[in-house]
Motif scaffolding. Structure first.
Motif, PDB file in Angstrom:
ATOM      1  N   SER A 329     -15.119  12.294  -3.567  1.00  0.00           N
ATOM      2  CA  SER A 329     -14.786  10.897  -3.258  1.00  0.00           C
ATOM      3  C   SER A 329     -14.864  10.631  -1.758  1.00  0.00           C
ATOM      4  O   SER A 329     -15.363   9.580  -1.320  1.00  0.00           O
ATOM      5  CB  SER A 329     -13.378  10.566  -3.771  1.00  0.00           C
ATOM      6  N   THR A 330     -14.370  11.586  -0.953  1.00  0.00           N
ATOM      7  CA  THR A 330     -14.446  11.435   0.496  1.00  0.00           C
ATOM      8  C   THR A 330     -15.891  11.327   0.959  1.00  0.00           C
ATOM      9  O   THR A 330     -16.241  10.478   1.792  1.00  0.00           O
ATOM     10  CB  THR A 330     -13.764  12.629   1.188  1.00  0.00           C
ATOM     11  N   ASP A 337     -21.763   3.699  -1.142  1.00  0.00           N
ATOM     12  CA  ASP A 337     -22.413   3.450  -2.423  1.00  0.00           C
ATOM     13  C   ASP A 337     -21.350   3.384  -3.520  1.00  0.00           C
ATOM     14  O   ASP A 337     -20.789   4.407  -3.925  1.00  0.00           O
ATOM     15  CB  ASP A 337     -23.420   4.569  -2.706  1.00  0.00           C
ATOM     16  N   ARG A 338     -21.088   2.180  -4.013  1.00  0.00           N
ATOM     17  CA  ARG A 338     -20.052   2.017  -5.043  1.00  0.00           C
ATOM     18  C   ARG A 338     -20.445   2.712  -6.346  1.00  0.00           C
ATOM     19  O   ARG A 338     -19.582   3.205  -7.082  1.00  0.00           O
ATOM     20  CB  ARG A 338     -19.787   0.539  -5.292  1.00  0.00           C
ATOM     21  N   ALA A 339     -21.741   2.724  -6.652  1.00  0.00           N
ATOM     22  CA  ALA A 339     -22.184   3.379  -7.891  1.00  0.00           C
ATOM     23  C   ALA A 339     -21.893   4.877  -7.844  1.00  0.00           C
ATOM     24  O   ALA A 339     -21.472   5.477  -8.839  1.00  0.00           O
ATOM     25  CB  ALA A 339     -23.673   3.127  -8.119  1.00  0.00           C
ATOM     26  N   LEU A 340     -22.110   5.501  -6.675  1.00  0.00           N
ATOM     27  CA  LEU A 340     -21.805   6.923  -6.525  1.00  0.00           C
ATOM     28  C   LEU A 340     -20.304   7.158  -6.609  1.00  0.00           C
ATOM     29  O   LEU A 340     -19.848   8.108  -7.266  1.00  0.00           O
ATOM     30  CB  LEU A 340     -22.349   7.433  -5.197  1.00  0.00           C
ATOM     31  N   ALA A 372     -18.018   0.150 -10.448  1.00  0.00           N
ATOM     32  CA  ALA A 372     -19.421  -0.021 -10.825  1.00  0.00           C
ATOM     33  C   ALA A 372     -19.847  -1.476 -10.821  1.00  0.00           C
ATOM     34  O   ALA A 372     -21.021  -1.791 -10.551  1.00  0.00           O
ATOM     35  CB  ALA A 372     -19.667   0.600 -12.196  1.00  0.00           C
ATOM     36  N   GLY A 373     -18.927  -2.380 -11.120  1.00  0.00           N
ATOM     37  CA  GLY A 373     -19.278  -3.799 -11.150  1.00  0.00           C
ATOM     38  C   GLY A 373     -20.183  -4.130 -12.329  1.00  0.00           C
ATOM     39  O   GLY A 373     -20.203  -3.427 -13.349  1.00  0.00           O
ATOM     40  N   PRO A 376     -26.017  -2.584 -13.916  1.00  0.00           N
ATOM     41  CA  PRO A 376     -26.169  -1.421 -14.797  1.00  0.00           C
ATOM     42  C   PRO A 376     -26.359  -0.141 -13.994  1.00  0.00           C
ATOM     43  O   PRO A 376     -27.191  -0.072 -13.079  1.00  0.00           O
ATOM     44  CB  PRO A 376     -27.431  -1.753 -15.612  1.00  0.00           C
ATOM     45  N   SER A 377     -25.562   0.854 -14.292  1.00  0.00           N
ATOM     46  CA  SER A 377     -25.630   2.143 -13.600  1.00  0.00           C
ATOM     47  C   SER A 377     -25.104   3.209 -14.543  1.00  0.00           C
ATOM     48  O   SER A 377     -24.592   2.902 -15.626  1.00  0.00           O
ATOM     49  CB  SER A 377     -24.803   2.116 -12.307  1.00  0.00           C
ATOM     50  N   VAL A 378     -25.230   4.463 -14.104  1.00  0.00           N
ATOM     51  CA  VAL A 378     -24.736   5.575 -14.925  1.00  0.00           C
ATOM     52  C   VAL A 378     -23.245   5.407 -15.203  1.00  0.00           C
ATOM     53  O   VAL A 378     -22.793   5.501 -16.351  1.00  0.00           O
ATOM     54  CB  VAL A 378     -25.011   6.915 -14.218  1.00  0.00           C
TER      55      VAL A 378
END
Length: 560
Positions: A329-330, A337-340, A372-373, A376-378
C-alpha cells in the motif's frame, strides 16, 4: 575472544562482528580473526572456514565477487560466472569451488586452500600469503629501480594501493583498488550488514539452494526474521533512487511472469524467488529517481510486495501477509494509481477471508470498490466477488440480510468482469480470470446453502483451471466437497476433500489448503458427530505440509 555469557549475540553476524572488533583491537591478522570466528560460530551456526574469512574482513559477498572479477580482468581472462548465489553455496557447504575459482579465492584472502576448508594444493603451485611481482601480469613499463622494488616488497600486507592476490602488479598512482582489508570506500564501517547486499539475501539464497538441492527445509525464526527485515528495509527506502527504462521493462516482465506462475510453483520456492527480486528493487529505490521512473519502480515494488502477501496467505502466516500488504500500500500510494491501490486492498481482503473475520473481509472489499471507482479494472471486478464470498460466510453464521446482498454483489462483479479487456483476465495474481470468477461464484452459492448451483458452477471452474494451478484448483475441489456435505453426504464430502489433499505433492501442500480441509472436517463433526470416516480423514491430514511456524495454529474446535 569468548563471548560474555550475559551479553552473547544470537546471530552469526553479531558474533562475528564482535570477534572481529576484539581481534582488530588486539592487532590480530585477518587469518587469525577468521580462525576465532570459525571456532565460535562453527558449533553454533555451522559457519564454514571460507565464510569465516569473509566475516573476518567485514565485507559482503558482492565485495568478494568484485575482487575475483578484478583479478580475472588483470589476468586478461573473460569475466567469470561467479556470482553471489554461487559464492553463498560455497560458504554454505553445498558446493565446492573448482580449481580455478579456488585459486582466485585464495588470492583474494591471501591464504592456502586448507585454510578455506578445502584440501589439496592450489593449481598455481605458488603460495598466496606472500606478495610477488610477475612479469607476465605486468604491463610493459620501464624497469623498477632496486630501491623501489625493496620498498614494494616491504610494504605492509594490508596496504590497499594494489589489488589483493598472490601476485601483485605495481599500479599507477591514480588507480586505487579497494581490497578486502581496506577500510576505505562506502559501506565498510559497519561490517557485513552495512554492505548493500544484506544478510537477508544470504538467508534467502541459502534456503533457495537447499530447495534446489532437494533438501528438506524447515522454516525458522532466522528465515522469517530475514523476510520481515527485507520488508522493513523496503519501507525505509521507498521515500528515498538511477535506473534505465530498459531495466525497468525487464523488471516489469519478470514481475508479470511471477503472476502467471505463482500457483504452479511451490509456495516456499516462489517466495524465495520473489523476495530476492524484491531485494534488488529495494536497492534500486535507495536513491530518488526521475518522477516517471520512480513511479514505475514503486509499481513493481507494490506488485512484488502484494505477491509476497499472497504467498504468505498460502503459507498460513497472516501476520506477515498483512505486513507485506501494508508495504504494498505504501508503494502503491507513491504511484498515485487508485486501481493499483484497490488491487492491493482487495487482495488483502483474502487474509481475513481465510484466517480471520469475514466482516473485515467485507469491509476491505467495499473499500477496494470505493478506490476502484466506476472505471472497469481488475479490482473493480474482483472486489464485488470477494464481497459476495464474505457475505456468504456471514449468511452461514445466521446473518439474515447477507444472502440477497451476496447475490446482488455477484451480479455487480460479473457485470464489471464482462467489460474487462483481455490483458486484465490473463493471470491469477495481477489479473482476475474467468476461472477465478467462476470459483468465487461457486464458493458464494455453496456458502449460501445452494449446493446444486454451487456444484454446477464449481464443476465448470474445474474445466477452466490449468492442472498446475494447484492452490485455486484444490480450493475448488474442497468447495465441491462442501457441496456434498450440504447435500447430506458427509462420507462423500470427506472422500473428495481427502483425495484433493493427498494428490498434492508435499511441497504444494500449503497451509491454506490443509486448513480449509480441516474446516470441512470440523463442519462434518458439527453436523453429524464423530462418524467413523472422520478418524481416517484426520490421519490423512496429519501428514507434512508447508506452512510458516510463526503462523497461529487453528484452535482445537476448528480442527477436523
Amino acid at each position: 575472544m569468548p563471548e560474555p555469557p550475559g551479553d552473547a549475540p544470537r546471530k552469526e553476524t553479531d558474533i562475528a562482528r564482535r570477534v572481529r572488533a576484539h581481534g582488530l583491537a588486539r592487532g590480530r591478522t585477518p587469518v587469525e580473526i577468521a580462525a576465532d570466528i570459525h571456532e565460535q560460530c562453527g558449533p553454533l551456526f555451522g559457519t564454514t572456514r571460507i565464510k569465516s574469512h569473509r566475516l573476518a574482513h567485514g565485507v559482503a559477498l558482492s565485495d568478494i565477487v568484485a575482487q575475483v572479477r578484478a583479478l580475472h580482468e588483470i589476468d586478461g581472462k573473460p569475466q567469470p560466472k561467479l556470482g553471489e548465489t554461487l559464492l553463498s553455496a560455497y560458504e554454505s557447504g553445498y558446493k565446492r569451488p573448482g580449481p580455478a575459482y579456488l585459486h582466485y579465492l585464495c588470492a583474494v584472502y591471501r591464504v592456502e586452500p586448507a585454510e578455506l576448508g578445502f584440501e589439496g594444493p592450489c593449481i598455481c603451485g605458488h603460495g598466496h600469503t606472500l606478495r610477488a611481482v610477475s612479469a607476465c601480469r605486468a604491463p610493459a613499463r620501464s624497469p623498477m629501480p632496486p630501491a623501489d622494488r625493496r620498498a614494494a616488497a616491504s610494504r605492509p600486507l594490508d596496504e590497499p594501493d594494489a589489488l589483493v592476490g598472490h601476485v601483485v602488479v605495481p599500479l599507477p598512482d591514480d588507480r586505487h583498488w579497494i581490497t578486502v582489508g581496506d577500510s576505505r570506500g562506502p559501506d565498510r564501517a559497519g561490517g557485513p550488514l552495512s554492505a548493500d547486499v544484506g544478510e537477508e539475501d544470504v538467508v534467502l539464497r541459502r534456503t533457495l539452494l537447499q530447495l534446489l538441492a532437494g533438501a528438506g527445509v524447515a522454516l525458522d525464526g532466522e528465515f522469517l526474521g530475514a523476510v520481515d527485515h527485507l520488508r522493513r528495509r523496503m519501507d525505509d527506502t521507498l521515500v528515498n533512487a538511477t535506473v534505465s527504462p530498459t531495466m525497468l521493462d525487464q523488471w516489469e516482465e519478470t514481475t508479470l511472469g511471477y503472476g502467471r506462475l505463482y500457483q504452479a510453483t511451490p509456495s516456499l520456492r516462489m517466495l524465495c524467488d520473489v523476495l530476492l527480486d524484491f531485494s534488488e528493487v529495494r536497492r534500486m529505490c535507495d536513491q530518488r529517481q526521475p518522477v516517471e521512473l520512480q513511479e514505475r519502480l514503486c509499481r513493481i515494488a507494490a506488485q512484488l510486495a502484494g505477491l509476497s502477501g499472497l504467498i504468505m496467505i498460502n503459507l498460513g502466516d497472516h501476520r506477515l501477509a498483512r505486513s507485506f500488504f501494508r508495504t504494498a500500500s505504501t508503494a502503491a500510494d507513491e504511484t498515485g494509481d487508485r486501481a493499483l491501490r484497490a488491487w492491493v486492498t482487495v487482495r488483502e481482503a483474502l487474509v481475513p477471508m481465510y484466517y480471520g473475520d469475514p466482516r473485515e473481509a467485507l469491509h476491505l472489499a467495499r473499500k477496494a470498490q470505493d478506490l476502484a471507482g466506476r472505471t472497469p479494472s481488475v479490482a473493480a471486478a474482483m472486489a464485488p466477488a470477494v464481497e459476495a464470498r464474505a457475505l456468504g460466510l456471514l449468511a452461514m453464521r445466521g446473518r439474515s440480510d447477507a444472502a440477497p446482498s451476496a447475490r446482488r454483489a455477484l451480479v455487480r462483479g460479473r457485470s464489471v468482469f464482462d467489460q474487462l479487456p483481455k490483458a486484465h483476465t490473463s493471470d491469477l495474481a495481477f489479473g482476475f480470470t474467468e476461472r477465478q470468477m467462476a470459483f468465487y461464484e461457486g464458493d458464494t452459492f455453496t456458502n449460501l446453502g445452494d449446493h446444486k448451483a454451487g456444484d454446477e458452477v464449481l464443476s465448470r471452474a474445474l474445466t477452466l483451471y490449468a492442472p498446475t494451478d494447484w492452490v485455486d484448483l484444490t480450493l475448488v475441489r474442497l468447495d465441491r466437497a462442501a457441496c456434498r456435505l450440504h447435500a447430506g453426504h458427509p462420507d462423500a464430502a470427506l472422500d473428495v476433500a481427502q483425495e484433493a489433499i493427498l494428490e498434492l505433492s508435499e511441497d504444494h501442500r500449503s497451509d491454506i489448503l490443509v486448513h480449509r480441509a480441516r474446516q470441512l472436517g470440523a463442519a462434518v463433526v458439527a453436523r453429524h458427530g464423530e462418524i467413523e470416516r472422520i478418524k481416517s480423514f484426520r490421519e490423512a491430514l496429519s501428514g507434512p505440509s508447508v506452512s510458516s511456524p510463526a503462523a497461529p495454529r487453528p484452535r482445537p474446535a476448528q480442527q477436523a
